[in-house]
Design a protein around this motif. Structure first.
Motif, PDB file in Angstrom:
ATOM      1  N   GLU A  36       0.827  -1.209   0.000  1.00 45.86           N
ATOM      2  CA  GLU A  36       0.000   0.000   0.000  1.00 45.86           C
ATOM      3  C   GLU A  36       0.863   1.261   0.000  1.00 45.86           C
ATOM      4  O   GLU A  36       0.544   2.250  -0.681  1.00 45.86           O
ATOM      5  N   THR A  37       1.984   1.237   0.736  1.00 46.17           N
ATOM      6  CA  THR A  37       2.876   2.403   0.757  1.00 46.17           C
ATOM      7  C   THR A  37       3.487   2.651  -0.613  1.00 46.17           C
ATOM      8  O   THR A  37       3.568   3.798  -1.087  1.00 46.17           O
ATOM      9  N   LEU A  38       3.923   1.587  -1.283  1.00 49.25           N
ATOM     10  CA  LEU A  38       4.511   1.743  -2.618  1.00 49.25           C
ATOM     11  C   LEU A  38       3.479   2.221  -3.628  1.00 49.25           C
ATOM     12  O   LEU A  38       3.776   3.055  -4.495  1.00 49.25           O
ATOM     13  N   ARG A  39       2.263   1.717  -3.541  1.00 49.17           N
ATOM     14  CA  ARG A  39       1.201   2.180  -4.444  1.00 49.17           C
ATOM     15  C   ARG A  39       0.956   3.679  -4.268  1.00 49.17           C
ATOM     16  O   ARG A  39       0.823   4.423  -5.254  1.00 49.17           O
ATOM     17  N   ARG A  83       1.274   6.600  -7.032  1.00 53.09           N
ATOM     18  CA  ARG A  83       0.139   7.482  -7.368  1.00 53.09           C
ATOM     19  C   ARG A  83       0.526   8.950  -7.281  1.00 53.09           C
ATOM     20  O   ARG A  83       0.162   9.758  -8.131  1.00 53.09           O
ATOM     21  N   THR A  84       1.260   9.297  -6.238  1.00 49.16           N
ATOM     22  CA  THR A  84       1.601  10.707  -5.990  1.00 49.16           C
ATOM     23  C   THR A  84       2.945  11.107  -6.579  1.00 49.16           C
ATOM     24  O   THR A  84       3.414  12.220  -6.339  1.00 49.16           O
ATOM     25  N   ASN A  85       3.574  10.194  -7.320  1.00 51.81           N
ATOM     26  CA  ASN A  85       4.880  10.461  -7.940  1.00 51.81           C
ATOM     27  C   ASN A  85       5.920  10.863  -6.888  1.00 51.81           C
ATOM     28  O   ASN A  85       6.688  11.812  -7.074  1.00 51.81           O
ATOM     29  N   ARG A  86       5.942  10.119  -5.766  1.00 51.93           N
ATOM     30  CA  ARG A  86       6.887  10.392  -4.688  1.00 51.93           C
ATOM     31  C   ARG A  86       7.769   9.172  -4.400  1.00 51.93           C
ATOM     32  O   ARG A  86       8.100   8.877  -3.257  1.00 51.93           O
ATOM     33  N   VAL A  87       8.135   8.457  -5.438  1.00 52.13           N
ATOM     34  CA  VAL A  87       9.012   7.297  -5.275  1.00 52.13           C
ATOM     35  C   VAL A  87      10.441   7.786  -5.032  1.00 52.13           C
ATOM     36  O   VAL A  87      10.974   8.599  -5.799  1.00 52.13           O
ATOM     37  N   ALA A  88      11.060   7.289  -3.967  1.00 53.83           N
ATOM     38  CA  ALA A  88      12.419   7.702  -3.614  1.00 53.83           C
ATOM     39  C   ALA A  88      13.422   7.209  -4.654  1.00 53.83           C
ATOM     40  O   ALA A  88      13.178   6.225  -5.364  1.00 53.83           O
ATOM     41  N   HIS A  89      14.571   7.890  -4.717  1.00 55.99           N
ATOM     42  CA  HIS A  89      15.586   7.514  -5.706  1.00 55.99           C
ATOM     43  C   HIS A  89      16.470   6.364  -5.212  1.00 55.99           C
ATOM     44  O   HIS A  89      17.254   5.804  -5.995  1.00 55.99           O
ATOM     45  N   ALA A  90      16.364   5.990  -3.923  1.00 57.07           N
ATOM     46  CA  ALA A  90      17.163   4.882  -3.375  1.00 57.07           C
ATOM     47  C   ALA A  90      16.308   4.148  -2.346  1.00 57.07           C
ATOM     48  O   ALA A  90      15.920   4.728  -1.328  1.00 57.07           O
ATOM     49  N   ILE A  91      16.017   2.879  -2.610  1.00 56.80           N
ATOM     50  CA  ILE A  91      15.084   2.099  -1.786  1.00 56.80           C
ATOM     51  C   ILE A  91      15.758   0.796  -1.378  1.00 56.80           C
ATOM     52  O   ILE A  91      16.488   0.181  -2.179  1.00 56.80           O
ATOM     53  N   LEU A  92      15.509   0.391  -0.138  1.00 60.30           N
ATOM     54  CA  LEU A  92      16.056  -0.862   0.387  1.00 60.30           C
ATOM     55  C   LEU A  92      14.912  -1.768   0.833  1.00 60.30           C
ATOM     56  O   LEU A  92      14.069  -1.368   1.643  1.00 60.30           O
ATOM     57  N   PHE A  93      14.888  -3.004   0.301  1.00 59.86           N
ATOM     58  CA  PHE A  93      13.923  -4.016   0.730  1.00 59.86           C
ATOM     59  C   PHE A  93      14.652  -5.015   1.628  1.00 59.86           C
ATOM     60  O   PHE A  93      15.660  -5.614   1.217  1.00 59.86           O
ATOM     61  N   VAL A  94      14.140  -5.192   2.833  1.00 58.56           N
ATOM     62  CA  VAL A  94      14.787  -6.039   3.845  1.00 58.56           C
ATOM     63  C   VAL A  94      13.828  -7.137   4.260  1.00 58.56           C
ATOM     64  O   VAL A  94      12.628  -6.891   4.448  1.00 58.56           O
ATOM     65  N   GLY A  95      14.343  -8.355   4.427  1.00 59.47           N
ATOM     66  CA  GLY A  95      13.504  -9.449   4.904  1.00 59.47           C
ATOM     67  C   GLY A  95      14.157 -10.791   4.680  1.00 59.47           C
ATOM     68  O   GLY A  95      15.191 -10.894   4.006  1.00 59.47           O
ATOM     69  N   PRO A  96      13.565 -11.865   5.238  1.00 54.67           N
ATOM     70  CA  PRO A  96      14.118 -13.216   5.039  1.00 54.67           C
ATOM     71  C   PRO A  96      14.076 -13.626   3.578  1.00 54.67           C
ATOM     72  O   PRO A  96      13.377 -13.017   2.761  1.00 54.67           O
ATOM     73  N   ARG A  97      14.801 -14.665   3.268  1.00 59.07           N
ATOM     74  CA  ARG A  97      14.865 -15.126   1.877  1.00 59.07           C
ATOM     75  C   ARG A  97      13.509 -15.666   1.430  1.00 59.07           C
ATOM     76  O   ARG A  97      12.739 -16.214   2.210  1.00 59.07           O
ATOM     77  N   GLY A 103      -2.058   3.108  -9.315  1.00 54.52           N
ATOM     78  CA  GLY A 103      -0.769   2.853  -8.686  1.00 54.52           C
ATOM     79  C   GLY A 103      -0.189   1.495  -8.982  1.00 54.52           C
ATOM     80  O   GLY A 103       0.920   1.181  -8.529  1.00 54.52           O
ATOM     81  N   ASP A 104      -0.910   0.652  -9.718  1.00 54.46           N
ATOM     82  CA  ASP A 104      -0.438  -0.693 -10.043  1.00 54.46           C
ATOM     83  C   ASP A 104      -0.078  -0.742 -11.526  1.00 54.46           C
ATOM     84  O   ASP A 104      -0.806  -0.192 -12.361  1.00 54.46           O
ATOM     85  N   PRO A 105       1.051  -1.376 -11.892  1.00 59.17           N
ATOM     86  CA  PRO A 105       1.388  -1.469 -13.319  1.00 59.17           C
ATOM     87  C   PRO A 105       0.381  -2.333 -14.060  1.00 59.17           C
ATOM     88  O   PRO A 105      -0.186  -3.285 -13.511  1.00 59.17           O
ATOM     89  N   CYS A 106       0.176  -2.020 -15.315  1.00 62.04           N
ATOM     90  CA  CYS A 106      -0.820  -2.752 -16.106  1.00 62.04           C
ATOM     91  C   CYS A 106      -0.312  -4.119 -16.551  1.00 62.04           C
ATOM     92  O   CYS A 106      -1.093  -5.005 -16.864  1.00 62.04           O
ATOM     93  N   ASP A 107       1.003  -4.296 -16.621  1.00 62.16           N
ATOM     94  CA  ASP A 107       1.647  -5.540 -17.049  1.00 62.16           C
ATOM     95  C   ASP A 107       1.290  -5.899 -18.497  1.00 62.16           C
ATOM     96  O   ASP A 107       1.323  -7.072 -18.881  1.00 62.16           O
ATOM     97  N   GLN A 133      15.549   4.607   1.610  1.00 58.93           N
ATOM     98  CA  GLN A 133      14.198   4.478   2.167  1.00 58.93           C
ATOM     99  C   GLN A 133      13.939   2.980   2.345  1.00 58.93           C
ATOM    100  O   GLN A 133      13.901   2.228   1.379  1.00 58.93           O
ATOM    101  N   ARG A 134      13.759   2.578   3.604  1.00 58.22           N
ATOM    102  CA  ARG A 134      13.738   1.151   3.940  1.00 58.22           C
ATOM    103  C   ARG A 134      12.310   0.604   4.032  1.00 58.22           C
ATOM    104  O   ARG A 134      11.438   1.240   4.629  1.00 58.22           O
ATOM    105  N   PHE A 135      12.114  -0.598   3.457  1.00 59.09           N
ATOM    106  CA  PHE A 135      10.854  -1.326   3.564  1.00 59.09           C
ATOM    107  C   PHE A 135      11.151  -2.735   4.093  1.00 59.09           C
ATOM    108  O   PHE A 135      11.939  -3.467   3.490  1.00 59.09           O
TER     109      PHE A 135
END
Length: 567
Positions: free
Chosen positions: A34-37, A41-55, A78-82, A179-181
């Motif tokens: 939801e945060t990424l969407r 939508r608002t064109n506020r995607v950061a220029h450097a993003i980190l995704f953290v979590g288990p494999r 906010g979702d790509p059409c694919d 920006q960490r997720f």
């Protein structure tokens, strides 16, 4: 015209065929999605993003979906059409402006310099150029320094995305610019839902118990669950059931797990060893078996009301298993550690030999003075171990202090009136007669433990001398001190300013455990902790400490990192 044989299509792994292509297809991770969407939508995607979590929880998939979203020409809330050319080229791996780098194999400064040189070139087929660096925690310090400026102020058309399972290894200067997720582990029910959809789409059948077992074994990782399902489906065209899943994955059956847990709690070594023998005859993996037993113990502790064992007994068994090192090689290996865990407190000889000692001749002297205490032992000389132990425990609260007991035991020929003044409190004439018998019976039938903290500290110089004979471990044993001994685990304390030596000692526990066990006469596990300097007495002087640090760096090289960084 001859018919040409049809070439079979190459098999594509399930986790690749079923990789999420839009935010709507992502299982779980509702907060991150939801945060990424909203950012798209608002064109506020950061220029450097980190995704953290288990494999296997979707970090790289989220990065690819986000790369689609910021380049999609037909966004759907906010979702790509694919379906647009940008989304299609990214999905099919044809997009030149989406660069995926495996940082585990491209971690050096040369690879990062090459990346930095290409950053300033404008994108060719997408609106924004995206760099996805997987396993980014393995990038070297020098490489991070080379990337720092570009990461801080990249061109407007460049977006960096990092994926990592160990964010604590990122330099603080890098983390402050990302920006960490945090991507969480998936629940068993979430994994089960997707596995059922895959089975339905492929026209395959599996029992609910089999699907539940696969989801539980995945431990929150969707990719692991899909890989296991892929392996199982290729083994047979029949319906999958729980028994077949256990056989193909080398798992022990539930009855064996329950039997081993019962043997652990009851310290029934013979029954436990028989179960281990049966497992090895069937070719079962003992590492997987250990995981299953630990999971069963944890489930028993959490839901203690529904189990037949008390929580304290389950916790004691779990602590013995927690001291096991599954990767430890050498004589016995994992099997020996499992067998030793079947004995309480790691003392197999004492626990088996205690009932064999005949206490009746020793207790025969006070029979006349204390018939109420001594007669049961004389009437049942061949009593079971469980019957003998409660008698000694019942006498324990009435015993006088330790010192008077030792004095009276060393002078059995004296009259009862002689030791009476040594007691801390006045007692009836029969009390002195009872105490020596109880003390002597306890000394013979239950030998004093050799692994307690006092004995360990008394013999510490001998342990230091043995381990110091091995030069690579000498700096480790010189600087540490014994902190505690509990349930067969010796805890060694390292000063906080030398915590990097603690990290090295953890990797060389085999030498420490072998030598400490040899001195104490029983098998023990070793745990290394960093502690306050006040807790670790008699540390080396400043001059000796400087020698230790220099020697450690000479021996361990890069492993001997700066203590300030590690501590």
């Amino acid at each position: 015209m001859t018919d040409q044989p049809i070439q079979p299509q190459a098999h594509q792994a399930i986790y690749r065929r079923w990789r999420a292509q839009t935010f709507a297809q992502v299982v779980g991770q509702e907060a991150v999605v939801e945060t990424l969407r909203n950012a798209v939508r608002t064109n506020r995607v950061a220029h450097a993003i980190l995704f953290v979590g288990p494999r296997g929880t979707g970090k790289t998939s989220l990065a690819r979906i986000l790369a689609k979203a910021i380049n999609c020409t037909n966004l759907q809330d906010g979702d790509p059409c694919d379906a647009c050319p940008s989304c299609t080229s990214i999905r099919e791996g044809r997009a030149m402006d989406l660069v995926e780098i495996d940082a585990a194999s491209n971690r050096g400064i040369d690879a990062i310099r090459d990346l930095r040189e290409r950053i300033n070139y404008a994108p060719t087929d997408l609106r924004r150029k995206v760099y996805i660096l997987d396993e980014a925690h393995q990038i070297t310090k020098d490489a991070w320094n080379a990337l720092l400026k570009s990461l801080e102020e990249p061109p407007d058309f460049v977006v960096f995305m990092f994926a990592s399972t160990h964010p604590q290894e990122f330099p603080p200067a890098i983390m402050s610019r990302l920006q960490r997720f945090d991507v969480r582990r998936l629940t068993t029910s979430e994994i089960e839902g997707k596995l059922k959809r895959i089975l339905d789409a492929d026209g395959r059948k599996a029992t609910p118990d089999a699907v539940h077992l696969i989801a539980r074994l995945a431990a929150g990782g969707m990719r692991d669950a899909e890989s296991m399902l892929d392996q199982l489906l290729s083994s047979s065209t029949n319906e999958l059931d729980e028994g077949r899943v256990r056989d193909l994955l080398g798992l022990a059956d539930a009855e064996t797990i329950t039997g081993f847990v019962n043997a652990l709690v009851a310290s029934d070594a013979l029954a436990g060893i028989r179960l281990i023998d049966a497992l090895e005859e069937r070719g079962r993996d003992l590492r997987g078996f250990l995981d299953q037993v630990i999971e069963a113990l944890r489930a028993g502790i959490v839901g203690a009301a529904a189990t037949e064992h008390p929580v304290a007994a389950l916790a004691a068994a779990a602590r013995r298993l927690a001291a096991i090192d599954p990767s430890r090689a050498g004589v016995g290996g994992l099997r020996l550690q499992l067998e030793l865990a079947l004995f309480p407190d790691g003392l197999p000889a004492g626990s088996l030999a205690t009932p064999a000692v005949t206490p009746s001749p020793i207790a025969a002297q006070p029979v006349a003075a204390q018939p109420g205490v001594a007669q049961p032992a004389a009437a049942q000389p061949a009593a079971a171990p469980a019957a003998a132990a409660p008698d000694r425990q019942a006498l324990a609260p009435e015993l006088p202090p330790a010192k008077p007991t030792k004095a009276k035991a060393s002078k059995p020929a004296e009259t009862p009136a002689t030791p009476a003044p040594e007691a801390s409190t006045p007692a009836a004439p029969e009390a002195p007669a009872e105490a020596p018998a109880a003390a002597m019976t306890g000394n013979v039938a239950t030998p004093a433990p050799t692994g307690d903290l006092a004995v360990l500290r008394d013999r510490w110089p001998e342990i230091v001398a043995r381990i110091s004979a091995h030069p690579p471990t000498k700096p480790l044993i010189v600087v540490c001190r014994p902190i505690s001994v509990e349930d067969g685990v010796v805890t060694l304390g390292f000063p906080e300013d030398k915590s990097f030596l603690r990290a090295v000692a953890e990797r060389r526990r085999g030498v420490l455990e072998e030598n400490i066990s040899a001195v104490l006469g029983r098998s023990v596990a070793v745990r290394c902790v960093a502690t306050n300097i006040d807790v670790v007495p008699d540390l080396p002087s400043d001059e000796e400490a400087a020698w230790i640090l220099a020697e450690a760096r000479r021996i361990f090289g890069e492993e001997g990192a700066d203590p300030a960084e590690v501590g």
